[in-house]
Design an enzyme around this catalytic site. Structure first.
Site, PDB file in Angstrom:
ATOM      1  N   ASN A   9      21.361 -12.760  87.659  1.00 36.49           N
ATOM      2  CA  ASN A   9      20.825 -12.577  86.308  1.00 36.49           C
ATOM      3  C   ASN A   9      20.959 -13.903  85.577  1.00 36.49           C
ATOM      4  O   ASN A   9      22.016 -14.220  85.038  1.00 36.49           O
ATOM      5  CB  ASN A   9      21.632 -11.463  85.625  1.00 36.49           C
ATOM      6  CG  ASN A   9      21.211 -11.230  84.191  1.00 36.49           C
ATOM      7  OD1 ASN A   9      20.383 -11.960  83.641  1.00 36.49           O
ATOM      8  ND2 ASN A   9      21.797 -10.211  83.587  1.00 36.49           N
ATOM      9  N   ARG A  93      16.893 -10.844  88.305  1.00 33.48           N
ATOM     10  CA  ARG A  93      16.265 -10.555  87.022  1.00 33.48           C
ATOM     11  C   ARG A  93      15.170 -11.595  86.821  1.00 33.48           C
ATOM     12  O   ARG A  93      15.410 -12.799  86.946  1.00 33.48           O
ATOM     13  CB  ARG A  93      17.286 -10.683  85.899  1.00 33.48           C
ATOM     14  CG  ARG A  93      16.660 -10.588  84.532  1.00 33.48           C
ATOM     15  CD  ARG A  93      17.688 -10.905  83.481  1.00 33.48           C
ATOM     16  NE  ARG A  93      17.111 -10.820  82.143  1.00 33.48           N
ATOM     17  CZ  ARG A  93      17.632 -11.433  81.087  1.00 33.48           C
ATOM     18  NH1 ARG A  93      18.719 -12.176  81.219  1.00 33.48           N
ATOM     19  NH2 ARG A  93      17.082 -11.307  79.910  1.00 33.48           N
ATOM     20  N   HIS A 181      14.253  -7.502  77.568  1.00 30.94           N
ATOM     21  CA  HIS A 181      15.535  -6.787  77.701  1.00 30.94           C
ATOM     22  C   HIS A 181      15.354  -5.421  78.372  1.00 30.94           C
ATOM     23  O   HIS A 181      16.169  -4.509  78.196  1.00 30.94           O
ATOM     24  CB  HIS A 181      16.222  -6.590  76.330  1.00 30.94           C
ATOM     25  CG  HIS A 181      16.770  -7.856  75.742  1.00 30.94           C
ATOM     26  ND1 HIS A 181      16.696  -8.156  74.407  1.00 30.94           N
ATOM     27  CD2 HIS A 181      17.415  -8.887  76.324  1.00 30.94           C
ATOM     28  CE1 HIS A 181      17.255  -9.329  74.180  1.00 30.94           C
ATOM     29  NE2 HIS A 181      17.701  -9.793  75.343  1.00 30.94           N
ATOM     30  N   ARG A 241      17.675 -18.322  67.876  1.00 23.90           N
ATOM     31  CA  ARG A 241      16.226 -18.106  67.702  1.00 23.90           C
ATOM     32  C   ARG A 241      15.971 -17.466  66.342  1.00 23.90           C
ATOM     33  O   ARG A 241      16.745 -16.628  65.892  1.00 23.90           O
ATOM     34  CB  ARG A 241      15.677 -17.182  68.798  1.00 23.90           C
ATOM     35  CG  ARG A 241      15.503 -17.865  70.133  1.00 23.90           C
ATOM     36  CD  ARG A 241      15.119 -16.880  71.217  1.00 23.90           C
ATOM     37  NE  ARG A 241      16.217 -16.668  72.137  1.00 23.90           N
ATOM     38  CZ  ARG A 241      16.250 -15.727  73.072  1.00 23.90           C
ATOM     39  NH1 ARG A 241      15.244 -14.888  73.223  1.00 23.90           N
ATOM     40  NH2 ARG A 241      17.291 -15.616  73.868  1.00 23.90           N
ATOM     41  N   GLU A 379      22.927  -4.917  83.332  1.00 23.96           N
ATOM     42  CA  GLU A 379      21.626  -5.257  83.909  1.00 23.96           C
ATOM     43  C   GLU A 379      21.723  -5.437  85.424  1.00 23.96           C
ATOM     44  O   GLU A 379      20.803  -5.081  86.166  1.00 23.96           O
ATOM     45  CB  GLU A 379      21.094  -6.548  83.261  1.00 23.96           C
ATOM     46  CG  GLU A 379      20.733  -6.353  81.797  1.00 23.96           C
ATOM     47  CD  GLU A 379      20.626  -7.636  81.004  1.00 23.96           C
ATOM     48  OE1 GLU A 379      21.473  -8.540  81.201  1.00 23.96           O
ATOM     49  OE2 GLU A 379      19.711  -7.750  80.174  1.00 23.96           O
TER      50      GLU A 379
END
Ligand code: ADP
Length: 398
Positions: A9, A93, A181, A241, A379
């Site tokens: 990931n 991922r 996500h 961000r 994840e």
């Protein structure tokens, strides 16, 4: 051991991994390499779990190693432990799968090329996701590699949720709200199904608040709307961000202030959010420990923006039955959860301050109409499950 499954990931500044027994998905070790990219920090490896010692015992990492180097280092570390650790399959991922990839896929050279076309849409992730796939395809072409997409979970959204109000030709050439996500949302959806059964099929909003942050509204545990759009820059204020910003401001910066595209990119991705507003850090822990008014204002704005977007998603899903907090901030900051929830009384949200402080799984007040949960996301577990399934199918097993 019959073979191990590696889930990779790659984030913007880190490479997380988890190692499982491929046949049973029994966890062997998880960890990561932090300090990759332009973080100003040296690369640093950490791991925990039953097999962690075997990997940690290796020679230390070069401090200036990049994502691809770190992935190669990790795979070499596993290879050096043969026959105890025999790599059978790798799951990755991959942030962007466009409109085309709505489920995990085994990567071939052709698919890799198609995925490369999405790199400009997720510049701080996609190249890091694809680099280890490319190098493994070259060095170990027979090793199954499975790509799992952050965008895929959102492909169930109604068309209106995916459309921009731009001329039709834009949508026809793939300018759509993709959302991200998705692996985290898929994990939380499965947790909710197990934990809350029928109630989880209702109106759910999940707040994935990490360094990157977004929300997902679900009904029937499928995505109905999300805050990130064509890129992972839209929606919530994040660590560095900006999130959603007046597009007219961007035109102004270009036309009136002569800002270049490169400078604008740097501003919006790396210099804004918690970091930009506080002038202190992109890390919430640092802001919570900082007494300056600017740090306080950055946290207040983060909460305000998140609450406004939760209101927007509640409209898309027709109300709110369950609100879930997850990821670094969502799982670990009672103060930020409380700040956000303080805006949400109109949606039936009220938290139990004591349960929130001690980090209970359920933090809603007993009499509140909406439930509020704190769930750890994983994840890598979603990647591992998909990689095992496709690996077995590829091997002709049921
Ligand atoms: P990424 O998007 O890189 O996977 P994470 O989900 O790891 O990010 O979340 C990183 C964020 O979580 C950082 O802003 C960090 O400050 C925050 N965080 C982690 N632990 C805590 C904590 N104990 N208290 C407050 N914030 C935390």
């Amino acid at each position: 051991m019959s073979g191990v499954l590696l889930a990779l990931n790659a984030g913007s500044s880190s490479l997380k991994f988890a190692l499982y027994e491929a046949a049973t998905l029994a966890p062997l070790c998880r960890g990561g390499v932090a300090g990759l990219g332009e973080t100003g920090q040296p690369a640093h490896f950490s791991a925990h779990g039953p097999e962690a010692g075997k990997l940690s015992a290796l020679a230390s990492l070069a401090p200036d190693i990049d994502h691809e180097g770190a992935a190669r280092w990790l795979i070499d570390a596993i290879a050096a432990r043969q026959p105890e650790l025999e790599l059978a399959v790798v799951g990755h991922r991959v942030v962007h799968g466009g409109a085309e990839f709505d489920r995990p896929v085994r990567v071939t050279p052709d698919i890799l090329q198609r995925l490369s076309a999405y790199a400009p849409l997720a510049p701080s992730h996609q190249p890091h996701n694809l680099a280890p796939i490319r190098s493994l395809l070259a060095s170990r072409p027979d090793l199954p590699q499975i790509a799992c997409f952050d965008t895929a979970f959102h492909r169930t959204q109604p068309r209106l949720a995916q459309l921009f109000p731009l001329p039709r030709a834009f949508a026809e050439r793939g300018v759509l709200r993709y959302g991200f996500h998705g692996l985290s949302y898929q994990f939380i959806a499965e947790e909710l199904r197990l934990l809350r059964g029928e109630r989880a099929q209702g109106r759910v909003i999940v707040a994935h608040l990490g360094h990157g942050a977004s929300l997902c509204a679900m009904r029937g545990l499928t995505s109905v709307a999300t805050t990130m759009g064509f890129t992972a820059l839209d929606g919530l204020m994040m660590g560095s961000r900006s999130g959603a910003i007046d597009p007219g401001l961007l035109l102004h910066l270009i036309l009136e202030e002569g800002m270049t595209a490169k400078a604008l990119h740097e501003l919006l991705y790396n210099e804004s959010g918690l970091l930009g507003v506080s002038g202190v850090s992109d890390d919430l822990r640092a802001l919570e420990a900082d007494a300056s008014p600017a740090a306080e204002e950055a946290m207040a704005l983060f909460a305000y923006r998140a609450a406004r977007e939760i209101g927007s998603l509640a409209s898309a899903v027709g109300g709110l039955d369950i609100l879930v907090f997850t990821a670094g901030i969502g799982e670990n900051s009672p103060a930020m959860r409380a700040r956000i929830c303080a805006f949400l009384g109109h949606l039936g949200v009220a938290i139990d301050a004591e349960a929130n402080r001690r980090g209970a799984a359920s933090i809603g007040a007993a009499e509140a109409a909406a439930e509020v949960l704190v769930l750890a996301t994983n994840e890598e577990a979603v990647i591992a499950e998909a990689a095992q399934r496709l690996w077995r199918e590829g091997a002709g097993e049921p």
